[in-house]
Structure formats: C-alpha cells, structure tokens
Design an enzyme around this catalytic site. Structure first.
Site, PDB file in Angstrom:
ATOM      1  N   LYS A 125      -0.531  76.069 -46.265  1.00  0.00           N
ATOM      2  CA  LYS A 125      -0.793  75.293 -44.973  1.00  0.00           C
ATOM      3  C   LYS A 125       0.364  75.538 -43.874  1.00  0.00           C
ATOM      4  CE  LYS A 125      -4.246  73.061 -43.360  1.00  0.00           C
ATOM      5  NZ  LYS A 125      -5.556  73.090 -43.863  1.00  0.00           N
TER       6      LYS A 125
HETATM    7  P1  NAD Z   1     -10.883  69.915 -34.793  1.00  0.00           P
HETATM    8  O1  NAD Z   1      -9.573  69.981 -34.121  1.00  0.00           O
HETATM    9  O2  NAD Z   1     -11.728  71.097 -34.133  1.00  0.00           O
HETATM   10  O3  NAD Z   1     -11.532  68.636 -34.596  1.00  0.00           O
HETATM   11  C1  NAD Z   1     -10.915  67.551 -34.887  1.00  0.00           C
HETATM   12  C2  NAD Z   1     -11.822  66.338 -34.379  1.00  0.00           C
HETATM   13  O4  NAD Z   1     -11.176  64.842 -34.764  1.00  0.00           O
HETATM   14  C3  NAD Z   1     -11.945  66.273 -32.883  1.00  0.00           C
HETATM   15  O5  NAD Z   1     -13.110  65.894 -32.418  1.00  0.00           O
HETATM   16  C4  NAD Z   1     -11.039  65.033 -32.663  1.00  0.00           C
HETATM   17  O6  NAD Z   1     -11.097  64.436 -31.346  1.00  0.00           O
HETATM   18  C5  NAD Z   1     -11.270  64.020 -33.727  1.00  0.00           C
HETATM   19  N1  NAD Z   1     -10.249  62.973 -33.901  1.00  0.00           N
HETATM   20  C6  NAD Z   1      -8.850  63.212 -34.115  1.00  0.00           C
HETATM   21  N2  NAD Z   1      -8.272  62.110 -34.264  1.00  0.00           N
HETATM   22  C7  NAD Z   1      -9.233  61.063 -34.640  1.00  0.00           C
HETATM   23  C8  NAD Z   1      -9.402  59.670 -34.668  1.00  0.00           C
HETATM   24  N3  NAD Z   1      -8.108  59.087 -34.718  1.00  0.00           N
HETATM   25  N4  NAD Z   1     -10.653  59.343 -34.678  1.00  0.00           N
HETATM   26  C9  NAD Z   1     -11.675  59.807 -34.317  1.00  0.00           C
HETATM   27  N5  NAD Z   1     -11.751  61.422 -34.274  1.00  0.00           N
HETATM   28  C10 NAD Z   1     -10.351  61.894 -34.333  1.00  0.00           C
HETATM   29  O7  NAD Z   1     -10.403  70.346 -36.173  1.00  0.00           O
HETATM   30  P2  NAD Z   1     -11.367  70.550 -37.375  1.00  0.00           P
HETATM   31  O8  NAD Z   1     -11.362  72.134 -37.532  1.00  0.00           O
HETATM   32  O9  NAD Z   1     -12.881  70.178 -37.214  1.00  0.00           O
HETATM   33  O10 NAD Z   1     -10.851  69.600 -38.654  1.00  0.00           O
HETATM   34  C11 NAD Z   1     -11.147  68.624 -38.806  1.00  0.00           C
HETATM   35  C12 NAD Z   1     -10.860  67.998 -40.343  1.00  0.00           C
HETATM   36  O11 NAD Z   1     -11.331  69.183 -40.938  1.00  0.00           O
HETATM   37  C13 NAD Z   1      -9.554  68.489 -40.635  1.00  0.00           C
HETATM   38  O12 NAD Z   1      -8.934  67.443 -41.672  1.00  0.00           O
HETATM   39  C14 NAD Z   1      -9.136  69.806 -41.269  1.00  0.00           C
HETATM   40  O13 NAD Z   1      -8.134  69.659 -41.966  1.00  0.00           O
HETATM   41  C15 NAD Z   1     -10.570  69.825 -42.114  1.00  0.00           C
HETATM   42  N6  NAD Z   1     -10.916  71.060 -42.181  1.00  0.00           N
HETATM   43  C16 NAD Z   1     -11.109  71.893 -41.546  1.00  0.00           C
HETATM   44  C17 NAD Z   1     -11.808  73.388 -41.758  1.00  0.00           C
HETATM   45  C18 NAD Z   1     -12.151  74.349 -40.659  1.00  0.00           C
HETATM   46  O14 NAD Z   1     -12.535  75.507 -41.100  1.00  0.00           O
HETATM   47  N7  NAD Z   1     -11.770  74.103 -39.541  1.00  0.00           N
HETATM   48  C19 NAD Z   1     -11.881  73.742 -43.120  1.00  0.00           C
HETATM   49  C20 NAD Z   1     -11.571  72.549 -44.067  1.00  0.00           C
HETATM   50  C21 NAD Z   1     -11.369  71.386 -43.610  1.00  0.00           C
END
Ligand code: NAD
Length: 435
Positions: A125
């Site tokens: 990461k």
């Molecule tokens: P992103 O940046 O596209 O979206 C994150 C979202 O979370 C946004 O809508 C943001 O406003 C919201 N957020 C942030 N802080 C918040 C809070 N305190 N309360 C409520 N909402 C909040 O990120 P993403 O890629 O969608 O990733 C989200 C999660 O999924 C992370 O934990 C990431 O590690 C995990 N993840 C992502 C992927 C991927 O392919 N993008 C894969 C596996 C896991």
C-alpha cells in the site's frame, strides 16, 4: 562450549505490543485478527513472526512547487507487507489521515485479500499525507510524479504494482505509469492498474470493487434465505466503491434507502435515486447540496434498520462504541478495515452476518490482476469476459470462506483470515527461509 537455551516458541510474541494498543490503530486491528486465525490454524510461531512484519517500508519527502511559487514538502509512504506469492499489489491513497500504521495495515490486508481470492500477488500500500481537494491539477500531477520517482526502485510489473485508492483515480494512475515509463525509457503499462482503458486499463476495472460487493451481498442474502428484490440498503461513502455498489445493488432490485459521504448523509424510505446521486457527485464532487430525502448524521446512517449496511468510506467506523446500535442484518465491508476487532465480538453476539473487507472488496484487486495479465499478454478482453471471470472468482471465494466458517464454527472474517493465512504460510513453507 556455552549451551544455548532455546527461547520458548509456543506462544506468539508481540514485541511491538506496547506501541500499538489503541482500538483505532488499524495495524493493531489487523494483528489481532491475524493472531486469532494463527492460533486456530496452529501456525508455527516462526511463520507468525514473518507474517507479523512488513517486508519493506519506504518513507519519502516529496517537494512540490506550488502554483504560488512556494515549495511545499509532503510525506509519502510505500509499504510492502509480503511478496511470497507474487509481486506486491496495493493502492495509493492521498489523504490527510494517512500514517505509517494505516499504510502497514492496508498493505497486510492486501496480502490477505489477494490470498483469499487466490490471485498471484502479495500485499502493498502507498499513501501521501495531503488534501487533494486543496491542490490544483498541476500541483496534484507534480506531487504524483515526484512521489512515483521517490519510490521508483520498488515499482515494476514483477515487483510492486500500485492501483487507485481513496482520493486517487485513473488520472493519477496515468501519471504514475508515465513517470515510471519515462525512467525506464519505454512504455510499461503493467506497472499500475486502474489506468484509463485507452492506455492499457481493463474494461470493468472502475466498477470492479462495487461489482464484487454486489456479488457477495447477493450470495449472503441467498445464504440467509433473504430476497434481493426489495432488500433495504444503507451505504456509507459515495466514492468509487460506495456509488457503484449502490448502483449495482439497485439494478438487482435492492432499495437503497440511505447514502452518505464526508459532507452529508441522506435517508429516503422510498429509495434514493442512485443515478441522480451519482450525477450530483460528478457535478459537485460530493453529496453537498443533494436534495433527495432527509438529511441524517453519519451515525444515524450506520444504525439504520436495514437488511444490508455497506461501509465504503474509511476504516474504524464501526467500533466498540457504536457496534451495539447496528441494526443491519448483513454488513458488506466495501471499505478496508471499517470494523474494529472489539466491534466484531459485539456484532457476532447480535448475529450480524459480516462479509469481511478482505473478501467483500476483493473485486477491485481481482480485476487489477486481470488488467496486469492483459497488459503483459498484450491482448485485451471484452467487458463480459472480465465480469464473468470476476463473478466466478467472487462466488467461489465466498463459498470457500463460508465452508471454512461452518467447518470451524467461526465467523466469516476469521474464516477468511484462516484461508488466506494458510495459503501464504504454505508458500513460505515451500520456499523456506532464504539465508
Ligand atoms: P473514494 O475516494 O472514491 O471515496 C471515498 C468516499 O468516502 C467519498 O464519498 C468520501 O466523501 C467518503 N468519506 C470519507 N470520509 C468519510 C466520513 N468520515 N464519513 C462518511 N463518508 C466519508 O474512495 P474509494 O476508492 O471508493 O475507497 C473507499 C474505501 O474502499 C477505502 O477504504 C478503500 O481502501 C476501499 N477500497 C477501494 C478499492 C477501489 O478499487 N477503489 C478497492 C478495495 C477497497
């Protein structure tokens, strides 16, 4: 000759224990799950020690020329947890909350995740402490390129392959790929995944994590004898993972009654118009100003009486303090580490069926693997083929974890850790310890 008394090796020693005690420390959360699964597996203490440590931790200072002519220095990390099964794989996060323990935990979760879905990668990461919302496009590009240059020695299709994570996207991956390629003097598409399709990205990658969440939620509903049609869903986080999960669950007949992001949460018992919400976020960058439904707090969203709760924002949102108020029947962990170990026990007592992060959100890395395979083969698949292969892997992995959970009478999280740790440990046994 002095006789050497062997140290007792029957227990799992935690020399770092005094440094990581807080419930909100994600590395500690990861370690407590690792320890429990290792005990159930009767893992050799030596292997436990290996898996408790990250192979490599890189910290870089990233000087960036800001638009106002000043130089700002940001801190970035890249952590490789374990590469026994293949090249390190893991996203890059740009966020003010980034810290080394979070990056270490996320790297370890990637090791377990790749092993749960049985793809040939290890875990890594990366992260940069910054607020991308405050950076111009030019600043973001310079920061990304300098960070990439800082960690370039670890990167490579055979060694370490980043992908998007919180606050990074296809645009950022394109800069990472270009920077790496400029240093190598030739185009290397397979050095990152989650790239734009035009430059070696895979069809279906952007939606893959959400699609995976939808598939395992469908499997969980079926396992519990519940209907997908009309199942009520609340989604926290409306970025890549949350919005796509909501959209695909809606298409499968679920009713998305609540959504929320970092600026606000909204509840509509008649069902949120997910496509309208996505269009709103595309235009305004967040749910701020969204008018459908009643505004509620993040805590209210988490405690909603729904069939499925999808935490898809950040880690540590379901803790010992609020797990008692959870009313959802199923939790599908779209985010990494949304539930603390203390909350696990409370949710178990309440009978909540938790699809753990290392299984639930593994769709993203699975299609990243497909992207890496396609780049290396120079032959690209149709979206149907990508989705079909993803479906197969997610369904099989859900089934494998469920079987193990039944066999050992443990919850899905412990079973997922047991499955992945046994796969990683087995490779270590076969490879031995290089001297
Ligand atoms: P992103 O940046 O596209 O979206 C994150 C979202 O979370 C946004 O809508 C943001 O406003 C919201 N957020 C942030 N802080 C918040 C809070 N305190 N309360 C409520 N909402 C909040 O990120 P993403 O890629 O969608 O990733 C989200 C999660 O999924 C992370 O934990 C990431 O590690 C995990 N993840 C992502 C992927 C991927 O392919 N993008 C894969 C596996 C896991």
């Amino acid at each position: 000759m002095t006789k050497v008394t062997p140290r007792p090796t029957t227990d799992f020693l935690r020399p770092d224990r005094d440094r990581h005690l807080s419930e909100s420390n994600p590395f500690e959360e990861m370690m407590s799950r690792l320890k429990r699964a290792a005990e159930l597996l009767k893992l050799e203490p030596g292997l436990f020690k290996i898996l408790s440590h990250c192979e490599k931790q890189i910290t870089v200072s990233i000087p960036v020329l800001m638009d106002n002519g000043e130089v700002e220095v940001f801190t970035g990390y890249r952590v490789l947890h374990n590469t026994s099964r293949g090249p390190a794989k893991g996203g890059i996060r740009f966020d003010m909350q980034v810290n080394i323990d979070e990056v270490k935990a996320l790297a370890a979760w990637m090791t377990w995740k790749c092993a749960v879905v049985n793809i040939p990668f290890g875990g890594a990461k990366g992260g940069v402490i910054c607020d991308p919302a405050k950076l111009s496009m030019g600043e973001l590009e310079r920061l990304t390129r300098r960070y990439t240059a800082g960690i370039i020695n670890t990167l490579g299709p055979d060694s370490d392959v980043p992908a998007p994570d919180v606050n990074t996207n296809e645009r950022v991956m394109a800069w990472v790929m270009d920077t790496y390629s400029m240093h190598m003097r030739h185009t290397v598409t397979a050095v990152v995944t989650g790239k734009p399709v035009e430059m070696g990205g895979s069809l279906g990658r952007r939606e893959a994590t959400g699609r995976g969440c939808m598939i395992v939620t469908r499997q969980a509903l079926a396992h519990l004898g519940m209907q997908m049609q009309g199942a009520t869903v609340a989604v926290q986080g409306f970025g890549n993972v949350g919005s796509v999960t909501a959209q695909l669950l809606h298409r499968e007949g679920c009713k998305i009654v609540a959504i929320g992001d970092r600026v606000g949460s909204f509840h509509d018992p008649k069902g949120i118009d997910v496509d309208a919400a996505i269009a709103h976020v595309q235009k305004h960058k967040s749910l701020e100003g969204f008018t459908q439904g009643k505004a509620i707090s993040s805590e209210e969203l988490l405690a909603m009486d729904v069939d499925v709760l999808v935490p898809a924002a950040l880690e540590n949102v379901i803790t010992g303090a609020n797990a008692g108020s959870i009313r959802a029947k199923i939790i599908c962990e779209g985010a990494n580490g949304p539930t603390t170990a203390e909350a696990d026990g409370i949710l178990d007592e309440k009978g909540v069926f938790v699809i753990p992060d290392i299984l639930a959100n593994a769709g993203g890395v699975t299609v990243s693997y497909f992207e890496w395979v396609q780049d290396r083969g120079g032959y690209f698949w149709t979206e149907e083929v990508v989705n079909q292969r993803l479906e197969q892997i997610m369904v099989n992995s859900f089934r494998d974890v469920l079987e193990l959970a039944k066999q050992h009478k443990v919850n899905m999280r412990t079973a997922a850790y047991m499955l992945s740790i046994s796969r990683v440990a087995n490779v270590h046994r076969l490879r031995g310890v290089y001297a």
